[in-house]
Design a protein around this motif. Structure first.
Motif, short mmCIF file in Angstrom:
data_model
loop_
_atom_site.label_atom_id
_atom_site.label_comp_id
_atom_site.label_asym_id
_atom_site.label_seq_id
_atom_site.Cartn_x
_atom_site.Cartn_y
_atom_site.Cartn_z
N HIS A 1 0.56 -1.31 0.05
CA HIS A 1 -0.01 -0.16 -0.03
C HIS A 1 1.02 1.30 -0.02
O HIS A 1 1.66 1.17 0.31
CB HIS A 1 -0.92 -0.03 1.38
CG HIS A 1 -2.00 -0.91 1.20
ND1 HIS A 1 -3.08 -1.06 1.96
CD2 HIS A 1 -2.34 -1.90 0.12
CE1 HIS A 1 -4.01 -1.83 1.64
NE2 HIS A 1 -3.64 -2.45 0.30
N LEU A 2 0.28 2.23 -0.63
CA LEU A 2 1.14 3.68 -0.84
C LEU A 2 0.58 4.71 -0.09
O LEU A 2 1.36 5.95 -0.01
CB LEU A 2 0.94 3.79 -2.38
CG LEU A 2 1.77 2.71 -3.15
CD1 LEU A 2 1.77 3.51 -4.71
CD2 LEU A 2 3.06 2.53 -2.87
N TYR A 3 -0.78 4.41 0.47
CA TYR A 3 -1.32 5.65 0.88
C TYR A 3 -1.55 5.18 2.63
O TYR A 3 -2.22 4.46 2.65
CB TYR A 3 -2.80 6.27 0.20
CG TYR A 3 -2.41 6.56 -1.15
CD1 TYR A 3 -2.48 5.59 -2.39
CD2 TYR A 3 -2.39 8.00 -1.42
CE1 TYR A 3 -2.14 5.88 -3.54
CE2 TYR A 3 -1.82 8.27 -2.80
CZ TYR A 3 -2.05 7.18 -3.99
OH TYR A 3 -1.58 7.80 -5.13
N SER B 1 -3.56 12.45 5.76
CA SER B 1 -3.24 11.34 5.09
C SER B 1 -2.06 11.70 4.55
O SER B 1 -1.45 12.75 4.53
CB SER B 1 -4.25 11.21 3.85
OG SER B 1 -4.24 12.33 3.17
N TYR C 1 1.17 10.29 1.69
CA TYR C 1 1.61 9.76 0.58
C TYR C 1 3.13 10.25 0.04
O TYR C 1 3.34 11.31 0.10
CB TYR C 1 0.66 9.95 -0.60
CG TYR C 1 1.25 9.33 -2.06
CD1 TYR C 1 1.45 10.43 -3.04
CD2 TYR C 1 1.39 8.11 -2.47
CE1 TYR C 1 1.68 10.01 -4.28
CE2 TYR C 1 1.67 7.69 -3.55
CZ TYR C 1 1.93 8.55 -4.56
OH TYR C 1 2.27 8.26 -5.70
N ASN C 2 3.96 9.42 -0.45
CA ASN C 2 5.21 9.77 -0.96
C ASN C 2 5.96 10.65 -0.16
O ASN C 2 6.61 11.66 -0.38
CB ASN C 2 4.99 10.38 -2.37
CG ASN C 2 6.28 10.36 -3.27
OD1 ASN C 2 7.00 9.46 -3.13
ND2 ASN C 2 6.29 11.64 -3.86
N SER D 1 -0.58 14.66 2.57
CA SER D 1 -1.52 14.79 1.45
C SER D 1 -2.64 15.89 1.74
O SER D 1 -3.02 16.60 1.05
CB SER D 1 -2.13 13.75 0.71
OG SER D 1 -1.14 12.68 0.31
N SER E 1 -4.58 2.04 5.48
CA SER E 1 -3.85 2.22 4.43
C SER E 1 -4.61 1.79 3.28
O SER E 1 -5.65 1.01 3.43
CB SER E 1 -2.35 1.50 4.66
OG SER E 1 -2.64 0.03 4.29
N TRP F 1 -5.44 5.66 -4.72
CA TRP F 1 -5.92 6.83 -4.18
C TRP F 1 -7.44 6.71 -5.07
O TRP F 1 -7.89 5.68 -5.50
CB TRP F 1 -5.34 8.15 -4.71
CG TRP F 1 -5.88 9.34 -4.06
CD1 TRP F 1 -6.76 10.55 -4.56
CD2 TRP F 1 -5.69 9.60 -2.65
NE1 TRP F 1 -6.73 11.34 -3.61
CE2 TRP F 1 -6.02 10.75 -2.55
CE3 TRP F 1 -5.13 8.96 -1.63
CZ2 TRP F 1 -6.32 11.55 -1.37
CZ3 TRP F 1 -5.09 9.82 -0.37
CH2 TRP F 1 -5.77 11.04 -0.32
#
Lengths: 114, 114
Positions: A29-31, A48, A50-51, A55, A94, A98
């Motif tokens: 999972h990325l988020y 939230s 991300y990266n 976010s 997670s 998106w």
């Protein structure tokens, strides 16, 4: 089946102390998200991520809160100076993507501020 | 202010009956809709997601979405005592400045009597 894990399950702290809540999201999972639920109330969005950056954050997520992904697996929520009203259940979640992707919740950390 | 409204209940149904849970939401920009089940003291557990108008069935559960009426419902057929929990409606708003965190209703408490 992969799942989100959280530690500790319970945390008791004194008002004004710093706490760090830890989460291990599902591996692909990325988020990542933090929510809280005050006893008897609705689940509320906090932030939230991300990266490696925030976010979105809610009005609840003020300067006392911060989030971090210190390594490739952990995702943490820090409360710098806890207040009585921070007592709640904190859930990490997670999602793989998106825009409508399902968010999977961890078991939660019950925080009690005395 | 984005709102998700649910009747708090409790909703009491006999074992084997159909339980009908309802949810309305305020923002027409909403795109994704989720039903979570939450047992007391536990984290939200995903039951179903629905994205387009109409019905979506998964086993004993059917989610219904009507975007024109801003209404989403969950039907539980052949209700079992183990279905007794609080059912949370969650809506993902993706509009304006919001990138899509979940907004939860307060939940409907369901009690299935043997």
């Amino acid at each position: 089946e992969p799942e989100v894990t959280q530690t500790p399950s319970h945390q008791v702290t004194q008002m004004g102390q710093e706490v760090i809540l830890r989460c291990v999201p599902i591996s692909n999972h990325l988020y990542f998200y933090w929510y809280r639920q005050i006893l008897g109330q609705k689940v509320e969005f906090l932030v939230s991520f991300y990266n490696n950056e925030i976010s979105e954050k809610s009005e609840i997520f003020d300067d006392q809160f911060s989030v971090e992904r210190p390594d490739g697996s952990n995702f943490t929520l820090k409360i710098r100076s806890t207040k009585l009203e921070d007592s709640a259940m904190y859930f990490c979640a997670s999602s793989e993507g998106w825009g409508g992707e399902t968010q999977y919740f961890g078991p939660g950390t019950r925080l009690l501020v005395l | 202010q984005k709102e998700v409204e649910q009747n708090s209940g409790p909703l009491s149904v006999p074992e084997g009956a159909i339980a009908s849970l309802n949810c309305t939401y305020s923002d027409r920009g909403s795109q994704s809709f989720f039903w979570y089940r939450q047992y007391s003291g536990k984290s939200p557990e995903l039951i179903m997601s629905i994205y387009s108008n109409g019905d979506k069935e998964d086993g004993r559960f059917t989610a219904q979405l009507n975007k024109a009426s801003q209404y989403v419902s969950l039907l539980i057929r052949d209700s079992q005592p183990s279905d007794s929990a609080t059912y949370l409606c969650a809506v993902r708003f993706v509009s304006g400045g919001s990138q899509g965190n979940l907004i939860f209703g307060k939940g409907t408490k369901l009690s299935v009597k043997p």
